[in-house]
Design a protein around this motif. Structure first.
Motif, PDB file in Angstrom:
ATOM      1  N   UNK A   1       0.835  -1.193   0.000  1.00  0.00           N
ATOM      2  CA  UNK A   1       0.000   0.000   0.000  1.00  0.00           C
ATOM      3  C   UNK A   1       0.877   1.253   0.000  1.00  0.00           C
ATOM      4  N   UNK A   2       0.296   2.336  -0.517  1.00  0.00           N
ATOM      5  CA  UNK A   2       0.999   3.608  -0.427  1.00  0.00           C
ATOM      6  C   UNK A   2       1.048   4.028   1.040  1.00  0.00           C
ATOM      7  N   UNK A   3       2.231   4.445   1.499  1.00  0.00           N
ATOM      8  CA  UNK A   3       2.377   4.776   2.903  1.00  0.00           C
ATOM      9  C   UNK A   3       2.929   6.190   3.100  1.00  0.00           C
ATOM     10  N   UNK A   4       2.555   6.777   4.205  1.00  0.00           N
ATOM     11  CA  UNK A   4       2.997   8.114   4.568  1.00  0.00           C
ATOM     12  C   UNK A   4       4.483   8.108   4.904  1.00  0.00           C
ATOM     13  N   UNK A   5       5.181   9.170   4.471  1.00  0.00           N
ATOM     14  CA  UNK A   5       6.596   9.330   4.803  1.00  0.00           C
ATOM     15  C   UNK A   5       6.798  10.581   5.665  1.00  0.00           C
ATOM     16  N   UNK A   6       6.359  11.737   5.153  1.00  0.00           N
ATOM     17  CA  UNK A   6       6.567  12.994   5.875  1.00  0.00           C
ATOM     18  C   UNK A   6       5.610  14.045   5.343  1.00  0.00           C
ATOM     19  N   UNK A   7       5.326  15.052   6.188  1.00  0.00           N
ATOM     20  CA  UNK A   7       4.476  16.164   5.774  1.00  0.00           C
ATOM     21  C   UNK A   7       4.908  17.425   6.499  1.00  0.00           C
ATOM     22  N   UNK A   8       4.604  18.568   5.881  1.00  0.00           N
ATOM     23  CA  UNK A   8       5.051  19.843   6.426  1.00  0.00           C
ATOM     24  C   UNK A   8       3.981  20.914   6.213  1.00  0.00           C
ATOM     25  N   UNK A   9       3.854  21.804   7.185  1.00  0.00           N
ATOM     26  CA  UNK A   9       2.902  22.897   7.089  1.00  0.00           C
ATOM     27  C   UNK A   9       3.482  24.046   6.279  1.00  0.00           C
TER      28      UNK A   9
ATOM     29  N   UNK B   1       6.921   9.456   9.424  1.00  0.00           N
ATOM     30  CA  UNK B   1       6.676   8.059   9.745  1.00  0.00           C
ATOM     31  C   UNK B   1       7.794   7.581  10.669  1.00  0.00           C
ATOM     32  N   UNK B   2       7.451   6.675  11.569  1.00  0.00           N
ATOM     33  CA  UNK B   2       8.455   6.163  12.512  1.00  0.00           C
ATOM     34  C   UNK B   2       9.641   5.544  11.784  1.00  0.00           C
ATOM     35  N   UNK B   3       9.384   4.955  10.644  1.00  0.00           N
ATOM     36  CA  UNK B   3      10.437   4.241   9.923  1.00  0.00           C
ATOM     37  C   UNK B   3      11.497   5.167   9.339  1.00  0.00           C
ATOM     38  N   UNK B   4      11.198   6.470   9.243  1.00  0.00           N
ATOM     39  CA  UNK B   4      12.165   7.389   8.641  1.00  0.00           C
ATOM     40  C   UNK B   4      12.649   8.465   9.614  1.00  0.00           C
ATOM     41  N   UNK B   5      12.092   8.511  10.807  1.00  0.00           N
ATOM     42  CA  UNK B   5      12.494   9.532  11.784  1.00  0.00           C
ATOM     43  C   UNK B   5      13.979   9.461  12.062  1.00  0.00           C
ATOM     44  N   UNK B   6      14.616  10.612  12.063  1.00  0.00           N
ATOM     45  CA  UNK B   6      16.040  10.672  12.321  1.00  0.00           C
ATOM     46  C   UNK B   6      16.897  10.465  11.089  1.00  0.00           C
ATOM     47  N   UNK B   7      16.279  10.020   9.992  1.00  0.00           N
ATOM     48  CA  UNK B   7      17.035   9.798   8.746  1.00  0.00           C
ATOM     49  C   UNK B   7      16.569  10.737   7.627  1.00  0.00           C
ATOM     50  N   UNK B   8      15.294  11.036   7.590  1.00  0.00           N
ATOM     51  CA  UNK B   8      14.730  11.887   6.537  1.00  0.00           C
ATOM     52  C   UNK B   8      14.354  13.248   7.125  1.00  0.00           C
ATOM     53  N   UNK B   9      14.475  14.273   6.296  1.00  0.00           N
ATOM     54  CA  UNK B   9      14.080  15.618   6.698  1.00  0.00           C
ATOM     55  C   UNK B   9      13.267  16.260   5.581  1.00  0.00           C
ATOM     56  N   UNK B  10      12.078  16.732   5.926  1.00  0.00           N
ATOM     57  CA  UNK B  10      11.242  17.435   4.956  1.00  0.00           C
ATOM     58  C   UNK B  10      11.399  18.940   5.176  1.00  0.00           C
ATOM     59  N   UNK B  11      11.438  19.679   4.080  1.00  0.00           N
ATOM     60  CA  UNK B  11      11.543  21.132   4.159  1.00  0.00           C
ATOM     61  C   UNK B  11      10.832  21.726   2.938  1.00  0.00           C
ATOM     62  N   UNK B  12      10.633  23.038   2.972  1.00  0.00           N
ATOM     63  CA  UNK B  12       9.977  23.676   1.836  1.00  0.00           C
ATOM     64  C   UNK B  12      10.508  25.082   1.644  1.00  0.00           C
TER      65      UNK B  12
ATOM     66  N   UNK C   1       8.802  21.634  -2.281  1.00  0.00           N
ATOM     67  CA  UNK C   1       9.053  20.878  -1.063  1.00  0.00           C
ATOM     68  C   UNK C   1      10.179  19.886  -1.339  1.00  0.00           C
ATOM     69  N   UNK C   2      10.977  19.628  -0.317  1.00  0.00           N
ATOM     70  CA  UNK C   2      12.133  18.751  -0.455  1.00  0.00           C
ATOM     71  C   UNK C   2      12.041  17.607   0.553  1.00  0.00           C
ATOM     72  N   UNK C   3      12.715  16.506   0.218  1.00  0.00           N
ATOM     73  CA  UNK C   3      12.864  15.411   1.158  1.00  0.00           C
ATOM     74  C   UNK C   3      14.325  14.972   1.113  1.00  0.00           C
ATOM     75  N   UNK C   4      15.050  15.318   2.158  1.00  0.00           N
ATOM     76  CA  UNK C   4      16.448  14.887   2.286  1.00  0.00           C
ATOM     77  C   UNK C   4      16.443  13.519   2.944  1.00  0.00           C
ATOM     78  N   UNK C   5      16.987  12.544   2.257  1.00  0.00           N
ATOM     79  CA  UNK C   5      16.994  11.165   2.748  1.00  0.00           C
ATOM     80  C   UNK C   5      18.424  10.732   2.984  1.00  0.00           C
ATOM     81  N   UNK C   6      18.754  10.460   4.242  1.00  0.00           N
ATOM     82  CA  UNK C   6      20.089  10.012   4.619  1.00  0.00           C
ATOM     83  C   UNK C   6      20.029   8.594   5.176  1.00  0.00           C
ATOM     84  N   UNK C   7      21.172   7.962   5.261  1.00  0.00           N
ATOM     85  CA  UNK C   7      21.267   6.601   5.806  1.00  0.00           C
ATOM     86  C   UNK C   7      20.226   5.686   5.178  1.00  0.00           C
ATOM     87  N   UNK C   8      20.162   5.727   3.882  1.00  0.00           N
ATOM     88  CA  UNK C   8      19.134   4.956   3.176  1.00  0.00           C
ATOM     89  C   UNK C   8      19.343   3.459   3.350  1.00  0.00           C
ATOM     90  N   UNK C   9      18.213   2.755   3.393  1.00  0.00           N
ATOM     91  CA  UNK C   9      18.205   1.311   3.569  1.00  0.00           C
ATOM     92  C   UNK C   9      17.500   0.657   2.375  1.00  0.00           C
TER      93      UNK C   9
END
Length: 120
Positions: free
Chosen positions: A42-50, A59-70, A77-85
């Motif tokens: 299923x399509x799953x939530x990753x991050x959102x920003x106001x 999402x818990x699975x990406x906390x501490x590794x991904x950063x959303x900004x705009x 809007x951007x999604x910086x993804x670090x420590x990718x698995x």
């Protein structure tokens, strides 16, 4: 006409980084977010920003590794993804709407998606 156009996907080794971008046109949005969908899942939530960036959700699975900004001046809007698995491998979709939510059904506007593949 409203359009959301993602870019920045690609192939990266585990532990690497990628930065996704989503440029909106046609209007501005209070809420922007990222979702992902892996094959057979299923399509799953990753991050959102106001609008102000003062509220972000992850999402818990990406906390501490991904950063959303705009950047509202660029309507992007951007999604910086670090420590990718390898389990981050999916098509990543940008979404936008008036209200900040974490469920896909709450968003009326979607991009076409960009593939992210993380090799082990």
């Amino acid at each position: 006409q409203v359009q959301l156009v993602e870019s920045g996907g690609g192939l990266v080794q585990a532990g690497g980084s990628l930065r996704l971008s989503c440029a909106a046109s046609g209007r501005t949005f209070n809420a922007m977010g990222w979702f992902r969908q892996a094959p057979g899942k299923e399509r799953e939530f990753v991050a959102a920003i106001s609008w102000s960036g003062g509220r972000t959700y992850y999402a818990d699975s990406v906390k501490g590794r991904f950063t959303i900004s705009r950047d509202n001046a660029k309507n992007t809007v951007y999604l910086q993804m670090n420590s990718l698995k390898p389990e981050d491998t999916a098509v990543y979709y940008c979404a936008a709407d008036s209200h900040l939510r974490v469920t896909a059904s709450a968003y009326d506007y979607w991009g076409q998606g960009t593939q992210v593949t993380v090799s082990s």
